[in-house]
Design an enzyme around this catalytic site. Structure first.
Site, PDB file in Angstrom:
ATOM      1  N   HIS A   9      -5.750   4.064  -5.175  1.00 46.80           N
ATOM      2  CA  HIS A   9      -7.212   4.027  -5.247  1.00 46.80           C
ATOM      3  C   HIS A   9      -7.814   5.356  -5.668  1.00 46.80           C
ATOM      4  O   HIS A   9      -8.850   5.382  -6.330  1.00 46.80           O
ATOM      5  CB  HIS A   9      -7.791   3.595  -3.902  1.00 46.80           C
ATOM      6  CG  HIS A   9      -7.350   2.224  -3.504  1.00 46.80           C
ATOM      7  ND1 HIS A   9      -7.941   1.084  -4.003  1.00 46.80           N
ATOM      8  CD2 HIS A   9      -6.345   1.807  -2.692  1.00 46.80           C
ATOM      9  CE1 HIS A   9      -7.327   0.022  -3.499  1.00 46.80           C
ATOM     10  NE2 HIS A   9      -6.358   0.431  -2.708  1.00 46.80           N
ATOM     11  N   HIS A  28       1.575  -5.122  -2.626  1.00 49.68           N
ATOM     12  CA  HIS A  28       2.149  -4.403  -1.479  1.00 49.68           C
ATOM     13  C   HIS A  28       2.936  -5.335  -0.549  1.00 49.68           C
ATOM     14  O   HIS A  28       2.478  -5.743   0.522  1.00 49.68           O
ATOM     15  CB  HIS A  28       1.144  -3.542  -0.730  1.00 49.68           C
ATOM     16  CG  HIS A  28      -0.214  -4.088  -0.452  1.00 49.68           C
ATOM     17  ND1 HIS A  28      -0.440  -5.341   0.072  1.00 49.68           N
ATOM     18  CD2 HIS A  28      -1.432  -3.511  -0.594  1.00 49.68           C
ATOM     19  CE1 HIS A  28      -1.732  -5.518   0.229  1.00 49.68           C
ATOM     20  NE2 HIS A  28      -2.358  -4.419  -0.172  1.00 49.68           N
ATOM     21  N   ALA A  68      -0.361  -7.309   4.486  1.00 50.10           N
ATOM     22  CA  ALA A  68      -1.473  -8.243   4.254  1.00 50.10           C
ATOM     23  C   ALA A  68      -0.980  -9.599   3.750  1.00 50.10           C
ATOM     24  O   ALA A  68      -1.593 -10.225   2.877  1.00 50.10           O
ATOM     25  CB  ALA A  68      -2.497  -7.649   3.291  1.00 50.10           C
ATOM     26  N   ARG A  98      11.426 -21.145   9.385  1.00 42.36           N
ATOM     27  CA  ARG A  98      10.788 -22.448   9.206  1.00 42.36           C
ATOM     28  C   ARG A  98       9.474 -22.355   8.426  1.00 42.36           C
ATOM     29  O   ARG A  98       8.979 -23.365   7.932  1.00 42.36           O
ATOM     30  CB  ARG A  98      10.538 -23.115  10.569  1.00 42.36           C
ATOM     31  CG  ARG A  98      11.796 -23.657  11.235  1.00 42.36           C
ATOM     32  CD  ARG A  98      11.484 -24.525  12.444  1.00 42.36           C
ATOM     33  NE  ARG A  98      10.818 -23.766  13.501  1.00 42.36           N
ATOM     34  CZ  ARG A  98      11.466 -23.062  14.448  1.00 42.36           C
ATOM     35  NH1 ARG A  98      12.782 -23.021  14.444  1.00 42.36           N
ATOM     36  NH2 ARG A  98      10.795 -22.409  15.372  1.00 42.36           N
ATOM     37  N   ASP A 146       6.157   4.834   1.657  1.00 36.76           N
ATOM     38  CA  ASP A 146       5.686   6.136   2.158  1.00 36.76           C
ATOM     39  C   ASP A 146       6.273   6.499   3.506  1.00 36.76           C
ATOM     40  O   ASP A 146       5.983   7.565   4.062  1.00 36.76           O
ATOM     41  CB  ASP A 146       4.157   6.156   2.241  1.00 36.76           C
ATOM     42  CG  ASP A 146       3.589   5.125   3.221  1.00 36.76           C
ATOM     43  OD1 ASP A 146       4.360   4.258   3.693  1.00 36.76           O
ATOM     44  OD2 ASP A 146       2.378   5.200   3.513  1.00 36.76           O
ATOM     45  N   GLY A 147       7.099   5.598   4.085  1.00 32.61           N
ATOM     46  CA  GLY A 147       7.668   5.856   5.400  1.00 32.61           C
ATOM     47  C   GLY A 147       6.742   5.481   6.538  1.00 32.61           C
ATOM     48  O   GLY A 147       7.119   5.613   7.704  1.00 32.61           O
ATOM     49  N   HIS A 151       4.179   2.537   6.036  1.00 34.28           N
ATOM     50  CA  HIS A 151       3.831   1.118   5.909  1.00 34.28           C
ATOM     51  C   HIS A 151       5.004   0.177   6.141  1.00 34.28           C
ATOM     52  O   HIS A 151       4.808  -0.934   6.640  1.00 34.28           O
ATOM     53  CB  HIS A 151       3.244   0.851   4.519  1.00 34.28           C
ATOM     54  CG  HIS A 151       1.814   1.244   4.371  1.00 34.28           C
ATOM     55  ND1 HIS A 151       1.425   2.561   4.236  1.00 34.28           N
ATOM     56  CD2 HIS A 151       0.672   0.507   4.350  1.00 34.28           C
ATOM     57  CE1 HIS A 151       0.106   2.615   4.135  1.00 34.28           C
ATOM     58  NE2 HIS A 151      -0.376   1.383   4.198  1.00 34.28           N
ATOM     59  N   ASP A 159      -0.485   3.418  -3.281  1.00 36.93           N
ATOM     60  CA  ASP A 159      -1.672   2.912  -2.583  1.00 36.93           C
ATOM     61  C   ASP A 159      -2.473   4.048  -1.957  1.00 36.93           C
ATOM     62  O   ASP A 159      -3.080   3.885  -0.899  1.00 36.93           O
ATOM     63  CB  ASP A 159      -1.277   1.881  -1.519  1.00 36.93           C
ATOM     64  CG  ASP A 159      -2.434   0.973  -1.119  1.00 36.93           C
ATOM     65  OD1 ASP A 159      -3.450   0.942  -1.838  1.00 36.93           O
ATOM     66  OD2 ASP A 159      -2.334   0.296  -0.078  1.00 36.93           O
ATOM     67  N   GLY A 168      -4.146   2.088   3.553  1.00 38.79           N
ATOM     68  CA  GLY A 168      -3.594   2.750   2.381  1.00 38.79           C
ATOM     69  C   GLY A 168      -2.805   3.973   2.774  1.00 38.79           C
ATOM     70  O   GLY A 168      -2.488   4.204   3.942  1.00 38.79           O
TER      71      GLY A 168
END
Length: 372
Positions: A55, A208, A212, A219, A240-241, A243, A266, A301
């Site tokens: 961003h 990503h 989200a 199942r 990034d370690g 997320h 991100d 982010g």
């Protein structure tokens, strides 16, 4: 220019060879004369990185619609070896997105700035139940005409647009626009069948990975297996370690293969700045170290640029360097339809990064044939 004594990435591994540059592109041999010689002894020579989902950085955000801010972003990204950028807009009103599109269309990089090769439209066509750090006030269903108005304002720069395929209007959106822009599933509650249907209609990307979206369950498999089953779908991941756990990053590379995985950063406008509170799409984001959160504690982010994500993927997550380089250069370039970026081959734009073999730190960056 000639780059000598380096271990040069050839698309699959590294070999000792000389790299020639002429007229801003890689060449079979260097132009005659006393061109610059760049000694890459002790370094890997890799293609300039391509970030197709971030961003902002250096205090700026593409959604600001501020041309000066884009130049700050371009200078910072280039200094970190990210030579081509496709910044992502947020879930915002159409007039705000229009100004962002117009500013991006006006951007012409200085010699020491990354090229702006596209825009990633992350919002507003997402699920109201999976907004993450997006602003829920501006979420709306996919609208073909709105996208086309924004694409016109951007001069065709929108290369990726995100949608939640379970929302009303998604099928029509994909059918109408799949031939014009890369459609990505994102910020979604979709199940496996709906995701598979979206990919069948023409969606080709997954935003990503793991974030989200519903997780995999034996199942209720969700969108991730639906993407994995198609060779023409590319997943992006934030390494990034913060997320994603390293085991899940390794799993993703094993599941999709290093010809399809795409590393993204991100990053927010706080990338390259000190800890503090910053704006993201009208919401406050608190940054401490490499962690950025909104008021409710949700991750918002990253503040790790793509080069640091590559470093973390290799050093902390066990991703082979060659795989990480592909995922941060050739693969995103291909997803964006860039036929002349992401490789050190004759005819390609002469973007390259010299990485210290011991530390993987950036030693020099070459942007369009010019050493910074």
């Amino acid at each position: 220019m000639r780059i000598i004594n380096g271990s040069v990435f050839d698309g699959e591994g590294f070999s000792e060879r000389e790299v020639a540059v002429a007229d801003g592109r890689f060449a079979e041999e260097a132009a005659a004369g006393d061109g610059e010689v760049l000694d890459a002894a002790g370094c890997y020579v890799i293609p300039g990185l391509v970030d197709l989902h971030f961003h902002g950085s250096a205090g700026a955000d593409v959604s600001d619609g501020d041309l000066e801010g884009l130049h700050r972003m371009g200078a910072y990204e280039a200094s970190r070896g990210v030579t081509a950028m496709c910044p992502a807009t947020m879930t915002l009103p159409e007039d705000v997105l229009t100004r962002a599109a117009q500013a991006a269309a006006a951007y012409e990089p200085a010699a020491d700035e990354a090229a702006l090769v596209g825009i990633n439209m992350e919002g507003p066509f997402i699920s109201p139940s999976k907004v993450g750090a997006q602003n829920p006030d501006y979420v709306r269903n996919p609208r073909v005409e709105e996208f086309r108005r924004l694409q016109q304002a951007a001069g065709g720069l929108f290369k990726i647009v995100d949608i939640a395929p379970e929302e009303e209007g998604a099928d029509e959106f994909i059918r109408e626009l799949a031939g014009e822009v890369r459609i990505s599933l994102a910020h979604t509650c979709t199940d496996y069948d709906t995701a598979a249907h979206a990919f069948k209609l023409g969606a080709r990307h997954l935003t990503h990975l793991f974030n989200a979206m519903d997780p995999m369950h034996h199942r209720k498999p969700g969108p991730i297996p639906a993407a994995a089953e198609r060779d023409d779908v590319t997943p992006e991941i934030i390494a990034d370690g913060i997320h994603i756990h390293p085991a899940m990053v390794r799993l993703a590379f094993n599941l999709f293969g290093d010809d399809r995985m795409i590393l993204i950063s991100d990053t927010l406008r706080a990338a390259g700045l000190e800890d503090g509170t910053y704006d993201l799409g009208g919401q406050d984001v608190t940054v401490r170290g490499y962690v950025a959160t909104i008021e409710n504690g949700a991750l918002a982010g990253s503040v790790s640029d793509l080069m640091r994500c590559l470093y973390v993927a290799v050093r902390d997550m066990g991703i082979p360097l060659a795989s990480a380089v592909k995922a941060a250069s050739a693969n995103p370039a291909r997803a964006l339809g860039l036929a002349d970026r992401g490789a050190i081959e004759p005819g390609y734009v002469a973007d390259a990064v010299l990485l210290d073999k011991e530390t993987l730190e950036v030693e020099r960056v070459v942007v369009r044939g010019r050493a910074l």
